[in-house]
Design an enzyme around this catalytic site. Sequence first.
Site, PDB file in Angstrom:
ATOM      1  CB  VAL A 114      -0.899   0.023   1.259  1.00 30.63           C
ATOM      2  CG1 VAL A 114      -1.692   1.314   1.356  1.00 30.63           C
ATOM      3  CG2 VAL A 114      -1.814  -1.180   1.276  1.00 30.63           C
ATOM      4  CB  CYS A 115       1.393   3.946  -2.349  1.00 24.24           C
ATOM      5  SG  CYS A 115       1.999   5.622  -2.507  1.00 24.24           S
ATOM      6  CG  LEU A 116      -2.335   5.105   3.518  1.00 24.94           C
ATOM      7  CD1 LEU A 116      -3.333   5.771   2.576  1.00 24.94           C
ATOM      8  CD2 LEU A 116      -3.037   4.039   4.312  1.00 24.94           C
TER       9      LEU A 116
END
EC number: 2.3.2.23
Length: 183
Positions: free
Chosen positions: A84-86
């Site tokens: 996840v790119c968060l």
Amino acid sequence: MSSPSKRREMDLMKLMMGDYKVEMINDGMQEFYVQFHGPKDSPYHGGVWRIRVELPDAYPYKSPSIGFINKIYHPNVDEMSGSVCLDVINQTWSPMFDLVNVFEVFLPQLLLYPNPSDPLNGDAAALMMRDRTAYEQKVKEYCERYAKPEDAGAVPEEKSSDDELSEAEYASSDEEVAGKADP
């Protein structure tokens, strides 16, 4: 017991006491799976994902590592690895946040408001920017194909996990196998 480990235990217990199914990976409390449902009012609604969570030794001072196990079509989630790119989790994490925040705020916000300008899945980002309707249709197709409750390790509530026959089915199958008794 050190303060980070007490905090880890407390956050994990809060998550377990919520509506989340948590499955430990090892004996420790650092790696586990959490069942996550897609938010209402999104094309992800109805989808169920198995999320792998890994807590670093320095948790809560360092953010947890979060990844989707079953596939999801999203600009900010790598389709192959599930990472996840968060920003909130990876860069702006604060010890004030806890695991419940991840599953009640951060992940739902990510699914409700994807950021196609910072993609891990370039195809999803391009489709979202070019044709929102086609993007949402592909999200729904992925949900139907990869994010059913059984894909996340859950058993749907309407189905029983036991393959037991009712008494009537059991009795009738005996007669069919053995035939009628001689008089």
